[in-house]
Write a protein that holds these residues in place. Structure first.
Motif, PDB file in Angstrom:
ATOM      1  N   PRO A 138       0.837  -1.203   0.000  1.00 25.32           N
ATOM      2  CA  PRO A 138       0.000   0.000   0.000  1.00 25.32           C
ATOM      3  C   PRO A 138       0.871   1.253   0.000  1.00 25.32           C
ATOM      4  N   VAL A 139       0.426   2.272  -0.685  1.00 25.80           N
ATOM      5  CA  VAL A 139       1.131   3.554  -0.715  1.00 25.80           C
ATOM      6  C   VAL A 139       0.098   4.635  -0.403  1.00 25.80           C
ATOM      7  N   THR A 140       0.367   5.402   0.630  1.00 28.79           N
ATOM      8  CA  THR A 140      -0.599   6.447   0.989  1.00 28.79           C
ATOM      9  C   THR A 140      -0.645   7.492  -0.114  1.00 28.79           C
ATOM     10  N   PRO A 141      -1.832   7.743  -0.658  1.00 26.63           N
ATOM     11  CA  PRO A 141      -1.917   8.747  -1.737  1.00 26.63           C
ATOM     12  C   PRO A 141      -1.697  10.162  -1.192  1.00 26.63           C
ATOM     13  N   PRO A 142      -1.420  11.116  -2.075  1.00 25.01           N
ATOM     14  CA  PRO A 142      -1.222  12.497  -1.631  1.00 25.01           C
ATOM     15  C   PRO A 142      -2.443  13.004  -0.855  1.00 25.01           C
ATOM     16  N   LYS A 143      -2.171  13.901   0.083  1.00 23.41           N
ATOM     17  CA  LYS A 143      -3.255  14.420   0.942  1.00 23.41           C
ATOM     18  C   LYS A 143      -4.386  15.048   0.131  1.00 23.41           C
ATOM     19  N   ALA A 144      -4.043  15.696  -0.955  1.00 23.00           N
ATOM     20  CA  ALA A 144      -5.048  16.461  -1.711  1.00 23.00           C
ATOM     21  C   ALA A 144      -5.971  15.563  -2.524  1.00 23.00           C
ATOM     22  N   THR A 145      -5.629  14.288  -2.644  1.00 24.39           N
ATOM     23  CA  THR A 145      -6.366  13.439  -3.578  1.00 24.39           C
ATOM     24  C   THR A 145      -7.840  13.283  -3.205  1.00 24.39           C
ATOM     25  N   PHE A 146      -8.110  13.061  -1.921  1.00 22.51           N
ATOM     26  CA  PHE A 146      -9.511  12.860  -1.557  1.00 22.51           C
ATOM     27  C   PHE A 146     -10.336  14.114  -1.814  1.00 22.51           C
ATOM     28  N   ASP A 147      -9.733  15.272  -1.530  1.00 26.14           N
ATOM     29  CA  ASP A 147     -10.452  16.522  -1.810  1.00 26.14           C
ATOM     30  C   ASP A 147     -10.722  16.653  -3.305  1.00 26.14           C
ATOM     31  N   ALA A 148      -9.750  16.243  -4.111  1.00 25.66           N
ATOM     32  CA  ALA A 148      -9.930  16.328  -5.563  1.00 25.66           C
ATOM     33  C   ALA A 148     -11.071  15.425  -6.007  1.00 25.66           C
ATOM     34  N   ILE A 149     -11.134  14.227  -5.418  1.00 27.98           N
ATOM     35  CA  ILE A 149     -12.229  13.305  -5.769  1.00 27.98           C
ATOM     36  C   ILE A 149     -13.571  13.899  -5.354  1.00 27.98           C
ATOM     37  N   SER A 150     -13.621  14.410  -4.137  1.00 27.04           N
ATOM     38  CA  SER A 150     -14.874  15.008  -3.648  1.00 27.04           C
ATOM     39  C   SER A 150     -15.297  16.150  -4.549  1.00 27.04           C
ATOM     40  N   ALA A 151     -14.317  16.960  -4.944  1.00 26.78           N
ATOM     41  CA  ALA A 151     -14.648  18.102  -5.796  1.00 26.78           C
ATOM     42  C   ALA A 151     -15.210  17.610  -7.127  1.00 26.78           C
ATOM     43  N   ARG A 152     -14.571  16.572  -7.674  1.00 27.99           N
ATOM     44  CA  ARG A 152     -15.022  16.081  -8.978  1.00 27.99           C
ATOM     45  C   ARG A 152     -16.411  15.461  -8.882  1.00 27.99           C
ATOM     46  N   LEU A 153     -16.720  14.877  -7.730  1.00 23.74           N
ATOM     47  CA  LEU A 153     -18.020  14.217  -7.590  1.00 23.74           C
ATOM     48  C   LEU A 153     -19.127  15.143  -7.118  1.00 23.74           C
ATOM     49  N   PHE A 154     -18.792  15.985  -6.150  1.00 26.43           N
ATOM     50  CA  PHE A 154     -19.871  16.686  -5.437  1.00 26.43           C
ATOM     51  C   PHE A 154     -19.897  18.180  -5.684  1.00 26.43           C
ATOM     52  N   ASP A 155     -18.867  18.696  -6.306  1.00 25.68           N
ATOM     53  CA  ASP A 155     -18.709  20.140  -6.375  1.00 25.68           C
ATOM     54  C   ASP A 155     -18.651  20.553  -7.835  1.00 25.68           C
ATOM     55  N   ALA A 156     -19.794  20.461  -8.520  1.00 25.69           N
ATOM     56  CA  ALA A 156     -19.830  20.748  -9.950  1.00 25.69           C
ATOM     57  C   ALA A 156     -19.207  22.093 -10.304  1.00 25.69           C
ATOM     58  N   PRO A 157     -19.403  23.152  -9.493  1.00 25.42           N
ATOM     59  CA  PRO A 157     -18.809  24.435  -9.851  1.00 25.42           C
ATOM     60  C   PRO A 157     -17.285  24.386  -9.945  1.00 25.42           C
ATOM     61  N   GLN A 158     -16.687  23.364  -9.321  1.00 31.92           N
ATOM     62  CA  GLN A 158     -15.228  23.224  -9.401  1.00 31.92           C
ATOM     63  C   GLN A 158     -14.760  23.219 -10.854  1.00 31.92           C
TER      64      GLN A 158
END
Lengths: 224, 180
Positions: free
Chosen positions: A60-80
Motif C-alpha cells: 500500500p502507498v498512501t496517496p497524496p493528501k489532496a487526492t480525496f479533496d480532488a475526488i470530492s470536488a469532482r463528484l460533489f462540487d460541480a462548480p469546481q
C-alpha cells in the motif's frame, strides 16, 4: 516443452475477459453470453478472485493528501469544473463575458456502450446543440450537431480542457451534421474528467493554438 | 484496520449516497488501490489521477456491488487494476476496455464463490509455478503490466496465433490446477 492439451480443449472466454485479452467485439459477445448464462458470471468471479491475489505483494502507498479533496470536488462540487475553466479564462479576457453566460448540460447519447463518455453542449447565446460521445475503445469522438451551425464565414473549434491545463485543440467541429474525429492516444487518456468546449473561430480554426473567439458552449464529459 | 465486513458496509452505504461512508471507504482502501495504480502506471501523477477516477467509478457503481460474488477488496482492486491498465493501453487500439469488467459481475454469490476468496490467496502462485516459467511470466505480465497477445508475441518472438494458443493452454492448465 510439449503441450499436452489440444488447442481445442474447452476454455470459456472468462479468463481472457478477466485479463483483458479479448478484442472489443469478443468482449461484447462474452458479456452477452454472460447475460444468459449465470455459470459464466460465476466463472468470471472465480478468475477475478484468483487473479487479484497477484496484487497481494503490492505494498500500500498512501496517496497524496489532496487526492480525496480532488475526488470530492469532482463528484460533489460541480462548480469546481467551472472554477478551473474560469481560472484559465482569466488570461483570455475577451472570452470571459460570453463564457459567463454559457450553460452546461449533460445529455445522454444514443445507444451508448458502457464505457462511453458523453458531453452535451448547448449554446446560451446562439442556437446550438451538439452531442459528443467519446469511445475509449477506439479513441473516437462522435459528434452530432443536433441544432444550430457556425456563423457564416466562421467555424467552431473543439477544445479539451483537462485539469488546470490550457485548452487543447481537438480540431474543427465537422461541417456535416454528424461526424467523428480521432483523438490522439495521449489526449484520449485525459478525456475522462475533462471538459469539451466549442469556440467561434475564423475559417481554418484558431491561428494561435488557443481559442481566439467566443466560447459558445462547454460541458464536462461524464460516464453514461 | 477495516475488516471485510466493514468495507462491505461502507460500499452498501455509499450505494445509498452516504458521503461519510465514502470517506471511510477511501481511508480504509485508498493506500492499497494507489499501490496498484502506481505499480501498473509507474508514474505518481498518473497513478494519482487514476486513483481519483477509480473512486469516482466506485461512487457511481457501488449500487451494483451489492452481493455480487466478489469479495469487496477484489471488486475494488479489480476496478483499480482495470482502470490503470486501460490508461496504460490508451495508445493501443483494438483492445477491449476493461473498466466494466468488475462492474458487470452482479450475480448472487453461491456458497462456493464465498469460499473462493479465502482459499484463492497464494493458490494462483502455486499453480503458476507448475507452468513453464515463461508461460507463468506471461500471465503475470498480462495481469500486472497489461500486455496484450501482440505484446507477448513480440517479446517472445513467436507468431501471434502461437502466442494465443500457448497462453490459452496455460490458462486451461491453470484452471485445472485451481479447481483441485
Amino acid at each position: 516443452m510439449t503441450d499436452d492439451v489440444t488447442d481445442d480443449a474447452p476454455l470459456s472466454a472468462a479468463a481472457e475477459y478477466a485479463l483483458g485479452l479479448l478484442t472489443p467485439a469478443q468482449a461484447r459477445a462474452f458479456e452477452a453470453d454472460m447475460n444468459s448464462d449465470l455459470s459464466l458470471r460465476a466463472e468470471l468471479a472465480h478468475w477475478q478472485e484468483h487473479f487479484v491475489t497477484l496484487t497481494d505483494d503490492i505494498a500500500p502507498v498512501t496517496p497524496p493528501k489532496a487526492t480525496f479533496d480532488a475526488i470530492s470536488a469532482r463528484l460533489f462540487d460541480a462548480p469546481q469544473l467551472r472554477r478551473n475553466w474560469f481560472g484559465w479564462l482569466a488570461g483570455a479576457a475577451s472570452a470571459v463575458v460570453t463564457a459567463a453566460a454559457v450553460m452546461t448540460v449533460v445529455l445522454p447519447a444514443p445507444n451508448p456502450t458502457t464505457n462511453d463518455l458523453v458531453a452535451g453542449l448547448v449554446g446560451a447565446d446562439i442556437d446550438l446543440r451538439v452531442d459528443a460521445t467519446f469511445d475509449p475503445d477506439t479513441n473516437t469522438l462522435l459528434l452530432n450537431r443536433v441544432a444550430g451551425a457556425p456563423a457564416d464565414g466562421r467555424v467552431l473549434e473543439m477544445w479539451l480542457i483537462a485539469g488546470d491545463d490550457a485548452p487543447i485543440s481537438l480540431g474543427l467541429l465537422p461541417d456535416a451534421q454528424t461526424g467523428q474525429v480521432q483523438i490522439a492516444a495521449d489526449l484520449a487518456a485525459r478525456v475522462a474528467g475533462g471538459i469539451l468546449a466549442l469556440s467561434d473561430e475564423p475559417l481554418g480554426g484558431s491561428p494561435t493554438g488557443a481559442p481566439t473567439g467566443d466560447v459558445v458552449a462547454l460541458a464536462p464529459f461524464s460516464s453514461v | 484496520m477495516a475488516t471485510r465486513e466493514d468495507i462491505e458496509t461502507y460500499i452498501g452505504r455509499v450505494a445509498l449516497g452516504d458521503r461519510a461512508a465514502f470517506a471511510a471507504l477511501y481511508s480504509a482502501t485508498s493506500a492499497k488501490l494507489f499501490g496498484v495504480t502506481l505499480r501498473v502506471l509507474n508514474n505518481r501523477a498518473e497513478a494519482d489521477d487514476a486513483l481519483q477516477e477509480v473512486f469516482i467509478k466506485v461512487w457511481r457503481a457501488a449500487d451494483r456491488y451489492q452481493t455480487n460474488g466478489l469479495s469487496p477488496m477484489t471488486w475494488l482492486i479489480t476496478i483499480a487494476r482495470n482502470h490503470a491498465i486501460d490508461r496504460l493501453r490508451a495508445r493501443k487500439k483494438g483492445q477491449a476496455g476493461l473498466d466494466e469488467v468488475a462492474e458487470l459481475a452482479d450475480s448472487a454469490p453461491g456458497p462456493e464463490q464465498q469460499a473462493i476468496a479465502s482459499s484463492a490467496r497464494a493458490q494462483i502462485n502455486d499453480c503458476l509455478d507448475e507452468l513453464p516459467k515463461d508461460r507463468a511470466e506471461a500471465v503475470r505480465r498480462v495481469y500486472l503490466d497489461g500486455d496484450t497477445y501482440q505484446d507477448l508475441a513480440d517479446a517472445m518472438q513467436v507468431p501471434l496465433n502461437t502466442m494465443r494458443t500457448w497462453l490459452r493452454r496455460s490458462l486451461i492448465k491453470l484452471k485445472d490446477c485451481l479447481s483441485q
